[in-house]
Scaffold this motif. Structure first.
Motif, PDB file in Angstrom:
ATOM      1  N   GLU A 175       0.863  -1.191   0.000  1.00 25.14           N
ATOM      2  CA  GLU A 175       0.000   0.000   0.000  1.00 25.14           C
ATOM      3  C   GLU A 175       0.892   1.230   0.000  1.00 25.14           C
ATOM      4  O   GLU A 175       1.865   1.279   0.759  1.00 25.14           O
ATOM      5  N   PHE A 176       0.562   2.186  -0.826  1.00 31.15           N
ATOM      6  CA  PHE A 176       1.368   3.405  -0.897  1.00 31.15           C
ATOM      7  C   PHE A 176       1.074   4.283   0.317  1.00 31.15           C
ATOM      8  O   PHE A 176      -0.060   4.643   0.565  1.00 31.15           O
ATOM      9  N   ARG A 177       2.129   4.575   1.089  1.00 34.93           N
ATOM     10  CA  ARG A 177       1.954   5.420   2.280  1.00 34.93           C
ATOM     11  C   ARG A 177       2.869   6.642   2.227  1.00 34.93           C
ATOM     12  O   ARG A 177       3.381   7.082   3.255  1.00 34.93           O
ATOM     13  N   GLY A 178       3.134   7.109   1.030  1.00 34.80           N
ATOM     14  CA  GLY A 178       3.939   8.327   0.879  1.00 34.80           C
ATOM     15  C   GLY A 178       5.439   8.093   0.862  1.00 34.80           C
ATOM     16  O   GLY A 178       6.194   9.030   0.696  1.00 34.80           O
ATOM     17  N   VAL A 179       5.868   6.854   1.074  1.00 37.91           N
ATOM     18  CA  VAL A 179       7.312   6.580   1.003  1.00 37.91           C
ATOM     19  C   VAL A 179       7.606   5.856  -0.313  1.00 37.91           C
ATOM     20  O   VAL A 179       6.745   5.165  -0.844  1.00 37.91           O
ATOM     21  N   PRO A 180       8.821   6.039  -0.847  1.00 41.02           N
ATOM     22  CA  PRO A 180       9.103   5.412  -2.141  1.00 41.02           C
ATOM     23  C   PRO A 180       9.013   3.893  -2.094  1.00 41.02           C
ATOM     24  O   PRO A 180       9.240   3.279  -1.045  1.00 41.02           O
ATOM     25  N   PHE A 181       8.703   3.329  -3.244  1.00 45.68           N
ATOM     26  CA  PHE A 181       8.582   1.870  -3.372  1.00 45.68           C
ATOM     27  C   PHE A 181       9.907   1.195  -2.987  1.00 45.68           C
ATOM     28  O   PHE A 181       9.923   0.102  -2.440  1.00 45.68           O
ATOM     29  N   SER A 182      11.012   1.905  -3.265  1.00 46.41           N
ATOM     30  CA  SER A 182      12.335   1.329  -2.981  1.00 46.41           C
ATOM     31  C   SER A 182      12.481   0.988  -1.492  1.00 46.41           C
ATOM     32  O   SER A 182      13.141   0.015  -1.147  1.00 46.41           O
ATOM     33  N   SER A 183      11.851   1.773  -0.622  1.00 46.81           N
ATOM     34  CA  SER A 183      11.977   1.509   0.818  1.00 46.81           C
ATOM     35  C   SER A 183      11.358   0.161   1.172  1.00 46.81           C
ATOM     36  O   SER A 183      11.884  -0.569   2.016  1.00 46.81           O
ATOM     37  N   TRP A 184      10.238  -0.137   0.518  1.00 46.76           N
ATOM     38  CA  TRP A 184       9.584  -1.436   0.725  1.00 46.76           C
ATOM     39  C   TRP A 184      10.516  -2.559   0.267  1.00 46.76           C
ATOM     40  O   TRP A 184      10.670  -3.574   0.936  1.00 46.76           O
ATOM     41  N   LEU A 185      11.168  -2.332  -0.890  1.00 50.15           N
ATOM     42  CA  LEU A 185      12.101  -3.339  -1.417  1.00 50.15           C
ATOM     43  C   LEU A 185      13.294  -3.519  -0.476  1.00 50.15           C
ATOM     44  O   LEU A 185      13.740  -4.636  -0.242  1.00 50.15           O
ATOM     45  N   TYR A 186      13.805  -2.406   0.056  1.00 44.68           N
ATOM     46  CA  TYR A 186      14.946  -2.491   0.979  1.00 44.68           C
ATOM     47  C   TYR A 186      14.585  -3.277   2.232  1.00 44.68           C
ATOM     48  O   TYR A 186      15.407  -3.999   2.782  1.00 44.68           O
ATOM     49  N   ARG A 187      13.349  -3.108   2.694  1.00 44.74           N
ATOM     50  CA  ARG A 187      12.943  -3.850   3.897  1.00 44.74           C
ATOM     51  C   ARG A 187      12.911  -5.343   3.613  1.00 44.74           C
ATOM     52  O   ARG A 187      13.326  -6.149   4.435  1.00 44.74           O
ATOM     53  N   ILE A 188      12.415  -5.701   2.420  1.00 49.96           N
ATOM     54  CA  ILE A 188      12.412  -7.119   2.036  1.00 49.96           C
ATOM     55  C   ILE A 188      13.863  -7.596   1.928  1.00 49.96           C
ATOM     56  O   ILE A 188      14.215  -8.677   2.393  1.00 49.96           O
ATOM     57  N   ALA A 189      14.717  -6.756   1.317  1.00 53.10           N
ATOM     58  CA  ALA A 189      16.126  -7.118   1.132  1.00 53.10           C
ATOM     59  C   ALA A 189      16.796  -7.348   2.482  1.00 53.10           C
ATOM     60  O   ALA A 189      17.543  -8.319   2.657  1.00 53.10           O
ATOM     61  N   LYS A 190      16.500  -6.490   3.427  1.00 52.54           N
ATOM     62  CA  LYS A 190      17.102  -6.627   4.769  1.00 52.54           C
ATOM     63  C   LYS A 190      16.665  -7.953   5.400  1.00 52.54           C
ATOM     64  O   LYS A 190      17.483  -8.686   5.942  1.00 52.54           O
ATOM     65  N   SER A 191      15.375  -8.251   5.273  1.00 56.52           N
ATOM     66  CA  SER A 191      14.870  -9.483   5.867  1.00 56.52           C
ATOM     67  C   SER A 191      15.474 -10.718   5.183  1.00 56.52           C
ATOM     68  O   SER A 191      15.863 -11.678   5.855  1.00 56.52           O
ATOM     69  N   GLU A 192      15.578 -10.689   3.858  1.00 54.20           N
ATOM     70  CA  GLU A 192      16.150 -11.826   3.121  1.00 54.20           C
ATOM     71  C   GLU A 192      17.643 -11.986   3.420  1.00 54.20           C
ATOM     72  O   GLU A 192      18.166 -13.100   3.497  1.00 54.20           O
ATOM     73  N   LEU A 193      18.316 -10.855   3.572  1.00 58.90           N
ATOM     74  CA  LEU A 193      19.752 -10.855   3.862  1.00 58.90           C
ATOM     75  C   LEU A 193      20.025 -11.541   5.194  1.00 58.90           C
ATOM     76  O   LEU A 193      20.864 -12.444   5.291  1.00 58.90           O
ATOM     77  N   TYR A 194      19.269 -11.149   6.222  1.00 56.38           N
ATOM     78  CA  TYR A 194      19.504 -11.731   7.545  1.00 56.38           C
ATOM     79  C   TYR A 194      19.045 -13.187   7.603  1.00 56.38           C
ATOM     80  O   TYR A 194      19.602 -13.978   8.353  1.00 56.38           O
ATOM     81  N   GLN A 195      18.062 -13.536   6.763  1.00 56.64           N
ATOM     82  CA  GLN A 195      17.656 -14.937   6.659  1.00 56.64           C
ATOM     83  C   GLN A 195      18.818 -15.758   6.066  1.00 56.64           C
ATOM     84  O   GLN A 195      19.098 -16.859   6.529  1.00 56.64           O
ATOM     85  N   ALA A 196      19.492 -15.184   5.072  1.00 58.32           N
ATOM     86  CA  ALA A 196      20.643 -15.877   4.451  1.00 58.32           C
ATOM     87  C   ALA A 196      21.765 -16.069   5.473  1.00 58.32           C
ATOM     88  O   ALA A 196      22.435 -17.112   5.484  1.00 58.32           O
ATOM     89  N   PHE A 197      21.950 -15.087   6.359  1.00 60.98           N
ATOM     90  CA  PHE A 197      22.975 -15.225   7.407  1.00 60.98           C
ATOM     91  C   PHE A 197      22.574 -16.325   8.389  1.00 60.98           C
ATOM     92  O   PHE A 197      23.408 -17.120   8.802  1.00 60.98           O
ATOM     93  N   ARG A 198      21.282 -16.349   8.744  1.00 65.54           N
ATOM     94  CA  ARG A 198      20.811 -17.362   9.693  1.00 65.54           C
ATOM     95  C   ARG A 198      20.936 -18.773   9.094  1.00 65.54           C
ATOM     96  O   ARG A 198      21.284 -19.712   9.766  1.00 65.54           O
ATOM     97  N   ASP A 199      20.633 -18.862   7.790  1.00 69.88           N
ATOM     98  CA  ASP A 199      20.713 -20.168   7.107  1.00 69.88           C
ATOM     99  C   ASP A 199      22.152 -20.546   6.754  1.00 69.88           C
ATOM    100  O   ASP A 199      22.377 -21.563   6.105  1.00 69.88           O
ATOM    101  N   LYS A 200      23.074 -19.677   7.103  1.00 74.55           N
ATOM    102  CA  LYS A 200      24.517 -19.877   6.839  1.00 74.55           C
ATOM    103  C   LYS A 200      24.833 -19.967   5.342  1.00 74.55           C
ATOM    104  O   LYS A 200      25.792 -20.605   4.924  1.00 74.55           O
ATOM    105  N   LYS A 201      23.977 -19.330   4.539  1.00 73.71           N
ATOM    106  CA  LYS A 201      24.254 -19.285   3.104  1.00 73.71           C
ATOM    107  C   LYS A 201      25.316 -18.235   2.829  1.00 73.71           C
ATOM    108  O   LYS A 201      25.980 -18.254   1.798  1.00 73.71           O
TER     109      LYS A 201
END
Lengths: 80, 189
Positions: B75-101
């Motif tokens: 949902e658009f809440r006045g922040v750029p779409f990129s911020s939403w992507l960065y949040r997903i990226a942050k979550s996926e990144l830390y998941q990769a660290f947890r999975d030892k990938k």
């Protein structure tokens, strides 16, 4: 989270190299089409509206018929 | 400190993106322009925090797959779409660290170290550079994250707040506290 390594002055990858690894087909293929909840679809509201209307009409007609059958015939005023 | 203009977006660009998002919600193929626009930014964000290039490309793909699969929730809440992507990226990144990938790595350029030494009002000597390098390894992950976003990647406090889910003011306060902690470690060395 433990920081394992700190690296200094790693060579920077070029934009061309990163762009060459784009693969949108793979992304699109892996993702199923986003499903819209049936409760949010206009078809759902249309069908629900129509059936509610039909049901209301049937109940109303049925109600009239039942009340007609149950009402005693009007015999007027009986004078003794 | 100058802020990287790459992360700032005009209203016109945000409106254009909103059109693409609306279309992509109906048809995933329409997600293509957003993918092409943000692929490099997201890849660099991920690669900056890990060692392996191939894993970084894999995690980047996962970010976009997840974004496309969850686009109907966006949902658009006045922040750029990129911020939403960065949040997903942050979550996926830390998941990769947890999975030892992948292994958590901090990548810094020498000039970035000198910029921090300048902030500390110290001289740009080789000894101070070495001292700062060692001090960085003593920082906790949360503080390092803030320093990476603010001082290495030159993001605005607003952008940092959007990525880390903080208010702009909170991002500012936390970034300076992280810098203060680093300074304390640096001065005690």
């Amino acid at each position: 989270m433990e920081i394992k390594t700190i690296r200094l002055d790693r060579s920077r990858l070029s934009s061309e190299h990163i762009a060459s690894r784009q693969n949108f087909k793979q992304i699109a293929k892996c993702c199923e089409a986003p499903s819209i909840s049936p409760f949010k679809s206009p078809l759902f509201f249309g069908a629900m509206g129509l059936s509610s209307l039909t049901l209301a009409m049937m109940l109303s007609i049925n109600g009239h018929m039942v009340s007609d059958e149950n009402d005693p015939p009007n015999r007027g005023i009986e004078i003794g | 400190m100058t802020v990287n203009p790459m992360y700032h977006q005009t209203n016109q660009r945000m409106e254009e993106e909103l059109c693409w998002i609306t279309r992509a919600k109906e048809n995933p193929e329409s997600f293509g322009p957003l993918y092409r626009r943000y692929h490099e930014q997201i890849f660099r964000y991920i690669h900056q925090r890990m060692n392996d290039e191939e894993t970084a490309f894999d995690v980047t793909s996962q970010v976009f797959m997840k974004a496309l699969n969850n686009l109907h929730r966006y949902e658009f809440r006045g922040v750029p779409f990129s911020s939403w992507l960065y949040r997903i990226a942050k979550s996926e990144l830390y998941q990769a660290f947890r999975d030892k990938k992948a292994e958590r790595t901090v990548n810094i350029e020498s000039y970035q170290l000198y910029e921090i030494i300048d902030e500390f009002d110290e001289d740009n000597s080789e000894a101070n550079k070495k001292k700062l390098f060692e001090s960085l390894s003593k920082l906790k992950e949360g503080d390092m994250q803030l320093l990476e976003l603010r001082f290495f990647e030159k993001r605005s406090f607003r952008e940092i707040g959007e990525i880390l889910d903080l208010t702009e003011n909170n991002a500012k306060v936390k970034s300076f506290r992280a810098l203060e902690k680093l300074k304390k470690i640096f001065n005690n060395k």
